[in-house]
Structure formats: C-alpha cells, structure tokens
Design a protein around this motif. Sequence first.
Motif, PDB file in Angstrom:
ATOM      1  N   VAL A 392       0.816  -1.332   0.412  1.00  0.00           N
ATOM      2  CA  VAL A 392      -0.264   0.355  -0.493  1.00  0.00           C
ATOM      3  C   VAL A 392       0.840   1.230   0.333  1.00  0.00           C
ATOM      4  N   VAL A 407      -4.920   4.902   3.261  1.00  0.00           N
ATOM      5  CA  VAL A 407      -4.458   3.722   2.689  1.00  0.00           C
ATOM      6  C   VAL A 407      -5.322   5.447   1.214  1.00  0.00           C
ATOM      7  N   VAL A 408      -3.749   5.455  -0.078  1.00  0.00           N
ATOM      8  CA  VAL A 408      -4.036   6.504  -0.902  1.00  0.00           C
ATOM      9  C   VAL A 408      -4.246   5.342  -2.067  1.00  0.00           C
ATOM     10  N   ASN A 409      -3.081   3.913  -2.177  1.00  0.00           N
ATOM     11  CA  ASN A 409      -3.508   3.261  -3.146  1.00  0.00           C
ATOM     12  C   ASN A 409      -2.663   1.819  -2.153  1.00  0.00           C
ATOM     13  N   ARG A 422      -9.026  -1.202   1.531  1.00  0.00           N
ATOM     14  CA  ARG A 422      -9.754  -0.527  -0.323  1.00  0.00           C
ATOM     15  C   ARG A 422      -9.240   1.011  -0.107  1.00  0.00           C
ATOM     16  N   GLU A 423      -8.645   1.810  -1.156  1.00  0.00           N
ATOM     17  CA  GLU A 423      -8.307   2.721  -0.754  1.00  0.00           C
ATOM     18  C   GLU A 423      -8.989   4.261  -0.065  1.00  0.00           C
ATOM     19  N   GLN A 424      -8.846   4.673   0.397  1.00  0.00           N
ATOM     20  CA  GLN A 424      -9.287   4.954   1.825  1.00  0.00           C
ATOM     21  C   GLN A 424      -9.512   4.809   3.179  1.00  0.00           C
TER      22      GLN A 424
END
Length: 474
Positions: A392, A407-409, A422-424
């Motif tokens: 991540v 988490v951005v990616n 998951r993202e976000q």
Amino acid sequence: MPTPAQQVAFGRPAAVGGSFAGDRPTPPPRPLPPPPPEAVLRAFAPAESGARGLQEPPGGRPGRRRTATGPWWKADARSDPWRDPYAPAGLGGPAVYDDEAGQPGPLVVDAKGRRKLRLRDLSVRVSVLVVLAVLLVAAVGGGAGYLLTRTADETPLLAPGTQLNEVNEGVAREPGSVADIAERVTPTVVSIEVRLGEAGATGSGVVIDGENGYIVTNNHVISGADGVEGAEIRAVFFDGSGSAARIVGRDPASDIAVIKVEKPGLLTAALGSSDAVVVGDPVVAIGSPLGLASTVTSGIVSALDRPVRLSGEGSDTNAVISAVQTDAPINPGNSGGALVNGAGEVIGINTAIASLGGGSVGLGFAIPIDTARDIAEQLISTGQAVHASLGVNARSVTDGTRDGALVVNVEPDSPAAAAGIREQDVIIAVDGEPVGSSEELVVQVDAHEPGETIRIELVRGGSSTTVEATLEQA
C-alpha cells in the motif's frame, strides 16, 4: 494611691514616729586596724621622729628633675600634699580646666560626643616622633614603589635555552569517560572519500569485521559511485593510511551499505544492542563531520523509536527508519559513523540530522545497531537485503482525536489487496501497536519478516474493523 492592702503590708505602724523603731539595736563599734608591720614602718615611715612627708630618695637628696633612677622625685616632692601621708584631707570645689573646651589633655570630646586629638597639647618630643615616623613610612613606601615599578632596561629581550615548567603528574581519566570511549572506539571509525571525476563527497564508516575488511556505512554515502565508470571509493583510517574500497552491497530501503577493503588486521568495533538503550543514556558520536576526521561529540539519547523518512539527495535512498534520536552534535559527514554508549559499544549508525540551516541544531538520528547488524549480515552473505511488504501507499492523516495512515493506493495482487484493504481506509494499528502516521506504518510492517501474518485495524466509513494480511517480500 496605695490600696488598703498595700497600706497594711508596707505602711508605717501608727505607734512609730520615725523611719525606724526606737528599740533598734546599736551596731557594735568597729575594731581599730592593727599597727603596720615593722618592715613597712622602716620602709615608708619618716626617717626622724616627728618628721612629715616621705623619706629621702635612695642615694641622697632629690634631683632637679625626674630621671630613670628616680622618676617620681622632684625638688618639690616633699611639699606635694599628694605625697605627704600626713597632709590633711578636705572637700574642695569642682575641678577647674584651663581651656575653652573644658577638658585637659590632647584628647577632647566635642558637643556631638566625638573624640578628637588636639595637636597643640602634644609635647614637642611626641610631635617630633610623629613627624619622623611619617617621614620614615613615606621613604620606605617610595623606595619600594620605585623598586617594583622601575624598568629593567638592562634585561635582554631574548633568552636562548629557556625551558618552562612542566607538570610531571599525569591526568587520570575514569573508565567510561568521553576521553576513554574516544580512545578505544576512534580507531574503529574510518573516513570514506568518494570521487566522481572532479566531484567528491565524504562520509564515515565503522569497521564491523576487521579480519575480512568489512565496513558498514550509509547507502547515501556511496550509492553515487555504484556502477559509475571511473568512480573511486577510499577508506582513510585512524593512523592516516588509506585503502581503496569496493561495494559489497547496499540497501536503499534501510540506508545501510557495506564496503570492503583489502587491509587485514583492522581493529573491529564492539557492537552493542539498541534494545538495551533508554532515553537519557549518555552517548558519543564519532565520525568525520565536514571532512574533519576522528571528530568526537557527546550528548544523550533524547528519544527512541522515532520514525524518520530518509531520502538522500543524489541517492536512491528511500527509507523510513525507527531511529535513535540524540542531541550529540551531528553534521554532514557524520553519516555512517558510530553512535556509542557509555561502555564503548556501538548502538547506532549516524544517518540524518534535523536542521533548518544545513548544520547541526542538536538533533541527530541513528539507525539502531540491531537493524544495521541484520541488514549488514544479509548484504555480506548475499549482496542484498530482504524486506516485508504490505503493498500500500499511504499518507498521514488526523481527525483531531485520532491519527492514522490513509491508504491512497493498493497494489494489485498485494497482501493488502488479498486482505480486503481498500483506498480511503485509515490504518490505525498493526498487531495492537498504534499507527499514527504513514512513517509508523512502514516501520511496523518492516519489523516483520516476509511470510508472517499480521492483524491490521482500520477505520472504514466511520466504523472500525480488523483484517489479516500475509506479508510478502518487497
């Protein structure tokens, strides 16, 4: 007015007319003193019967003035009533003084009670003695001042063969002092010089295997010379000698590198344990700051487990370390040098500084020696180091009450994707240890080995959930 009780206790009885009662007993008469002894009469009585005054002085008649042999005899001594034991006594008037101050003698007291010396009442002899004493003191003081302040023009300016004094007793330095640590550890720290054509850079290193010539340093110190034609790496030792060095392996993810020199018999540094370090421990930093070899500075451990992101300029270093923070002054060139505890054991590899103007402001960061030892052993064995990866990319966030890593990616087919991250999502803990920033997330993941399963607590849509992820090799 006395009270009736006081009148009864202390008043005069009514039958008594005077101060005392009439029947008071009469005191007995005093006995007459005995006559003086015969010896006293012979010594002090007049020579003739019926004579008055004192006897003649020893040796004849009194002189015209006092002398050393007869200081109390003068011509009028016989008529002096104070010397005549038969002189009648009587009560006279008060003393009469012959001066306006009303007091005889040279010492007088003024109206304010201050005692003063009246010079006109001093005798000529005393006045002369005072003047002579003043002149003598002035002469002695003037002579001493002349002798002490005169210029010795005759003394030569140069004195060939002069030898100054020297202290023979040695200075005792206690074991564990900074001087003792520096004496034992400095020979194990080297200066590293990197040349790339006309350009160059300097850093530091620590001998970790003197028999085989292995030296640990920072990746950002030597990474610019890796694979570059004509680049040279040289290690300069404590005694001033130098030797060419080769890169054994380097790890940009931890900023650790190992180089090797062909110089057997090097003194090896004692590697301690960073787990035994506590905040407040005294430490000594040894290295080559600003190109000044064998420089020693001291301070204390000011913090532990400080997440620090490293990105060396002109280097491929991209690491986050759980650093040992110290207030020992560290400057550019200290990188790769030793951070030593009070026992002379290396507990960290100096790596970075916190600075606003490019120099040391009292905050330095070192890679814990436990981490540096593990990475160095892998590099010496295989030429590369292994790290665990979650897969991540994150950044630090806060909602005012709780911090975390947003988490951005999420990398496809990564442990994070397999765990359902998951993202976000906001990761707030790993295996129960709080995560307050993206740097702390990297540190927490890197503390595990590839293949280990970790529990990740995250916040999604306002609610908290926990997932498990099996880490893979980065």
